[in-house]
Design an enzyme around this catalytic site. Structure first.
Site, PDB file in Angstrom:
ATOM      1  N   ASP A   1      18.606 -48.006  13.746  1.00 37.88           N
ATOM      2  CA  ASP A   1      20.033 -48.350  13.893  1.00 37.88           C
ATOM      3  C   ASP A   1      20.698 -47.485  14.977  1.00 37.88           C
ATOM      4  OD1 ASP A   1      20.085 -45.892  12.553  1.00 37.88           O
ATOM      5  OD2 ASP A   1      21.364 -46.586  10.904  1.00 37.88           O
ATOM      6  N   GLU A   2      19.989 -46.422  15.406  1.00 42.51           N
ATOM      7  CA  GLU A   2      20.611 -45.494  16.365  1.00 42.51           C
ATOM      8  C   GLU A   2      20.810 -46.135  17.729  1.00 42.51           C
ATOM      9  OE1 GLU A   2      19.207 -41.473  16.138  1.00 42.51           O
ATOM     10  OE2 GLU A   2      18.601 -41.721  14.057  1.00 42.51           O
TER      11      GLU A   2
ATOM     12  N   TYR B   1      16.176 -39.772  22.156  1.00 43.47           N
ATOM     13  CA  TYR B   1      15.392 -40.565  21.184  1.00 43.47           C
ATOM     14  C   TYR B   1      15.901 -42.002  21.124  1.00 43.47           C
ATOM     15  CZ  TYR B   1      14.314 -42.678  16.665  1.00 43.47           C
ATOM     16  OH  TYR B   1      13.943 -43.576  15.674  1.00 43.47           O
TER      17      TYR B   1
HETATM   18  P1  NAD Z   1       7.041 -40.118  12.101  1.00 44.69           P
HETATM   19  O1  NAD Z   1       7.375 -39.184  13.212  1.00 44.69           O
HETATM   20  O2  NAD Z   1       6.919 -39.602  10.715  1.00 44.69           O
HETATM   21  O3  NAD Z   1       5.663 -40.864  12.428  1.00 44.69           O
HETATM   22  C1  NAD Z   1       5.330 -41.334  13.707  1.00 44.69           C
HETATM   23  C2  NAD Z   1       3.805 -41.435  13.778  1.00 44.69           C
HETATM   24  O4  NAD Z   1       3.447 -41.939  15.076  1.00 44.69           O
HETATM   25  C3  NAD Z   1       3.097 -40.076  13.636  1.00 44.69           C
HETATM   26  O5  NAD Z   1       2.071 -40.197  12.679  1.00 44.69           O
HETATM   27  C4  NAD Z   1       2.528 -39.800  15.016  1.00 44.69           C
HETATM   28  O6  NAD Z   1       1.300 -39.073  14.989  1.00 44.69           O
HETATM   29  C5  NAD Z   1       2.316 -41.215  15.554  1.00 44.69           C
HETATM   30  N1  NAD Z   1       2.306 -41.285  17.015  1.00 44.69           N
HETATM   31  C6  NAD Z   1       3.147 -40.663  17.885  1.00 44.69           C
HETATM   32  N2  NAD Z   1       2.809 -40.976  19.153  1.00 44.69           N
HETATM   33  C7  NAD Z   1       1.764 -41.842  19.087  1.00 44.69           C
HETATM   34  C8  NAD Z   1       1.007 -42.546  20.050  1.00 44.69           C
HETATM   35  N3  NAD Z   1       1.250 -42.426  21.365  1.00 44.69           N
HETATM   36  N4  NAD Z   1       0.015 -43.358  19.634  1.00 44.69           N
HETATM   37  C9  NAD Z   1      -0.272 -43.469  18.307  1.00 44.69           C
HETATM   38  N5  NAD Z   1       0.414 -42.839  17.344  1.00 44.69           N
HETATM   39  C10 NAD Z   1       1.427 -42.032  17.721  1.00 44.69           C
HETATM   40  O7  NAD Z   1       8.123 -41.272  12.194  1.00 44.69           O
HETATM   41  P2  NAD Z   1       8.670 -42.246  11.050  1.00 44.69           P
HETATM   42  O8  NAD Z   1       9.885 -41.654  10.468  1.00 44.69           O
HETATM   43  O9  NAD Z   1       7.553 -42.661  10.187  1.00 44.69           O
HETATM   44  O10 NAD Z   1       9.143 -43.464  11.960  1.00 44.69           O
HETATM   45  C11 NAD Z   1       8.294 -44.600  12.163  1.00 44.69           C
HETATM   46  C12 NAD Z   1       9.031 -45.596  13.035  1.00 44.69           C
HETATM   47  O11 NAD Z   1      10.244 -45.983  12.409  1.00 44.69           O
HETATM   48  C13 NAD Z   1       9.435 -45.028  14.401  1.00 44.69           C
HETATM   49  O12 NAD Z   1       9.280 -46.043  15.351  1.00 44.69           O
HETATM   50  C14 NAD Z   1      10.888 -44.672  14.226  1.00 44.69           C
HETATM   51  O13 NAD Z   1      11.573 -44.749  15.459  1.00 44.69           O
HETATM   52  C15 NAD Z   1      11.346 -45.753  13.279  1.00 44.69           C
HETATM   53  N6  NAD Z   1      12.503 -45.421  12.427  1.00 44.69           N
HETATM   54  C16 NAD Z   1      12.486 -44.292  11.651  1.00 44.69           C
HETATM   55  C17 NAD Z   1      13.573 -44.032  10.823  1.00 44.69           C
HETATM   56  C18 NAD Z   1      13.605 -42.822   9.912  1.00 44.69           C
HETATM   57  O14 NAD Z   1      14.625 -42.573   9.266  1.00 44.69           O
HETATM   58  N7  NAD Z   1      12.541 -42.060   9.800  1.00 44.69           N
HETATM   59  C19 NAD Z   1      14.669 -44.913  10.783  1.00 44.69           C
HETATM   60  C20 NAD Z   1      14.632 -46.055  11.587  1.00 44.69           C
HETATM   61  C21 NAD Z   1      13.533 -46.298  12.395  1.00 44.69           C
HETATM   62  P1  TYD Z   2      17.887 -36.425  10.698  1.00 42.59           P
HETATM   63  O1  TYD Z   2      17.231 -36.406   9.355  1.00 42.59           O
HETATM   64  O2  TYD Z   2      17.333 -35.557  11.779  1.00 42.59           O
HETATM   65  O3  TYD Z   2      17.943 -37.954  11.158  1.00 42.59           O
HETATM   66  P2  TYD Z   2      18.775 -38.627  12.396  1.00 42.59           P
HETATM   67  O4  TYD Z   2      19.172 -37.583  13.351  1.00 42.59           O
HETATM   68  O5  TYD Z   2      17.745 -39.565  12.936  1.00 42.59           O
HETATM   69  O6  TYD Z   2      19.936 -39.335  11.750  1.00 42.59           O
HETATM   70  O7  TYD Z   2      19.402 -36.040  10.514  1.00 42.59           O
HETATM   71  C1  TYD Z   2      20.240 -36.744   9.620  1.00 42.59           C
HETATM   72  C2  TYD Z   2      21.642 -36.163   9.762  1.00 42.59           C
HETATM   73  O8  TYD Z   2      21.613 -34.813   9.266  1.00 42.59           O
HETATM   74  C3  TYD Z   2      22.095 -36.072  11.210  1.00 42.59           C
HETATM   75  O9  TYD Z   2      23.501 -36.357  11.264  1.00 42.59           O
HETATM   76  C4  TYD Z   2      21.850 -34.627  11.585  1.00 42.59           C
HETATM   77  C5  TYD Z   2      22.028 -33.896  10.274  1.00 42.59           C
HETATM   78  N1  TYD Z   2      21.203 -32.679  10.109  1.00 42.59           N
HETATM   79  C6  TYD Z   2      21.798 -31.492   9.696  1.00 42.59           C
HETATM   80  O10 TYD Z   2      23.012 -31.425   9.460  1.00 42.59           O
HETATM   81  N2  TYD Z   2      21.009 -30.388   9.547  1.00 42.59           N
HETATM   82  C7  TYD Z   2      19.662 -30.406   9.798  1.00 42.59           C
HETATM   83  O11 TYD Z   2      18.994 -29.343   9.691  1.00 42.59           O
HETATM   84  C8  TYD Z   2      19.059 -31.648  10.210  1.00 42.59           C
HETATM   85  C9  TYD Z   2      17.596 -31.723  10.490  1.00 42.59           C
HETATM   86  C10 TYD Z   2      19.876 -32.762  10.330  1.00 42.59           C
END
Ligand code: NAD
Ligand code: TYD
Length: 352
Positions: free
Chosen positions: A134-135, A159
């Site tokens: 959503d970012e 990012y």
């Molecule tokens: P994460 O960082 O936990 O996992 C990412 C994985 O990708 C890792 O295991 C890493 O080793 C692998 N990776 C990185 N570069 C690579 C490459 N070049 N080739 C193969 N593997 C590679 O991230 P996540 O939180 O599991 O996020 C997964 C997806 O969901 C991402 O695309 C992220 O942008 C998206 N997303 C995450 C969130 C969230 O809140 N975590 C929310 C919305 C969307």
């Molecule tokens: P984060 O979990 O890093 O996710 P994103 O930046 O993708 O939303 O952060 C969630 C929210 O929490 C974000 O507004 C930043 C804030 N935050 C803190 O206040 N302290 C922290 O140490 C971290 C990691 C995040």
């Protein structure tokens, strides 16, 4: 039939693979570069499972990916692989550009090359599903409606800019080459196996270790929280019955300020793991320097997914967060392994 999941050793990818193997008859090929964020322990319950196979590799390696697609006759690619942490992208964004943009480009090209050569039936069934955020919609004011799929992209961090670029590539590969794609733009996820650089697992870890719970700025920034298993069910639904070329927003309608989130973690921990001195974990909350360019509010309108595909989240924020805290309490071995030297380097760089 078999699906290929990239980024499968990360937080959301591993949750997706575990659920998929549990619920589907289709096999899974997992691929992951195993960066600092990738952890094979997340998939250890699948060791020796004949329906799952893990390969260490880069989504940007066209030969490797094309060979895998052909060898396993892949019918769907799900792209979770990414550099995913905003704060790291602020310190150094090169890997974000390489994996999130160039990596996605190469993955699309491998998929297109494979798909072009498929015979008609297999070609019709093939799908490429891209996981995004959503970012990409940028920061909302308090009075703005939640972001929907037709809102303009206004990414603010390295990012989110890299994710926005990857979404545009996926769109272009549909418009130009008719590659059958979907994009899913999700709210902030939380749940088991999340690396403790992100807010919720970081605060659980620090709380248990008697360390500060760092709140950036005034803590009034708002995020829309979604339990990871609900995200996974949304992805399965889109893969099953989504309209090709469409994007779908997914969120839990759980808008919370960061301070509210951390306080709720404290309340749950106070109940599940009371401190020996009788004090509350609240006392560990500490306000620290704000993130540069910190987006004030994200909120997601998931009504298209609900209306068109009948998806609903199963967890409220309260039930999902309780499950999450319990999982971390019950999996301290996982946490201890994850918190390696490299992790300490990051904490030192970001919070000292
Ligand atoms: P994460 O960082 O936990 O996992 C990412 C994985 O990708 C890792 O295991 C890493 O080793 C692998 N990776 C990185 N570069 C690579 C490459 N070049 N080739 C193969 N593997 C590679 O991230 P996540 O939180 O599991 O996020 C997964 C997806 O969901 C991402 O695309 C992220 O942008 C998206 N997303 C995450 C969130 C969230 O809140 N975590 C929310 C919305 C969307
Ligand atoms: P984060 O979990 O890093 O996710 P994103 O930046 O993708 O939303 O952060 C969630 C929210 O929490 C974000 O507004 C930043 C804030 N935050 C803190 O206040 N302290 C922290 O140490 C971290 C990691 C995040």
């Amino acid at each position: 039939m078999t699906i290929l999941v990239t980024g499968a050793a990360g937080f959301i990818g591993s949750n997706f693979v575990l659920d998929w193997v549990d619920q589907s008859t289709e096999d899974v090929i997992s691929i992951d570069l195993l960066t600092y964020a990738g952890n094979l322990e997340n998939l250890s319950s699948l060791n020796n499972n004949p329906h799952h196979h893990f390969i260490k590799g880069n989504i940007g390696d066209r030969d490797l990916i094309l060979n895998l697609l052909k060898k396993y006759q892949i019918r769907a690619v799900l792209n979770f692989a990414a550099e995913s942490h905003v704060d790291r992208s602020i310190h150094e964004s090169k890997d974000f550009m390489e994996t999130n943009i160039v990596g996605t480009f190469n993955l699309l090209e491998s998929a297109r090359s494979y798909w072009n050569d498929l015979d008609q039936n297999l070609k019709q069934d093939f799908r490429f599903l891209h996981i995004s955020s959503d970012e990409v919609y940028g920061s909302l004011d308090l009075t703005d409606p939640p972001s929907n799929e037709s809102d303009p992209y206004k990414p603010n961090s390295p990012y989110s800019a890299s994710k926005a670029a990857s979404d545009h590539l996926v769109r272009a590969w549909f418009q130009t080459y008719k590659l059958p794609v979907f994009t899913v733009n999700s709210a902030n996820n939380y749940g088991p196996y999340q690396f403790p650089e992100k807010l919720i697992p970081l605060c659980i870890l620090n709380a248990l270790n008697g360390k500060p719970l760092p709140i950036y700025g005034d803590g009034q920034q708002i995020r829309d929280w979604l339990y990871v298993k609900d995200h996974c069910s949304a992805i399965r639904e889109v893969l099953k019955q989504g309209h090709i070329g469409e994007t779908y927003n997914v969120g839990g309608s759980n808008e919370k300020t960061n301070l509210e989130v951390v306080k709720t973690v404290c309340v749950i921990l106070d109940k599940l793991k009371p401190k020996s001195d009788g004090k509350s974990y609240f006392d560990q909350i500490t306000f620290v320097k704000d993130r540069p360019g910190h987006d004030r509010r994200y909120a997601i309108d998931a009504s298209k997914l609900e209306r068109d595909l009948g998806w609903r989240p199963q967890e409220t924020f309260e039930t999902g967060l309780r499950k999450t805290v319990l999982w971390y309490l019950e999996n301290d071995a996982w946490m201890n392994h994850v918190v390696s030297g490299q992790y300490q380097d990051w904490v030192q760089k970001q919070y000292s």
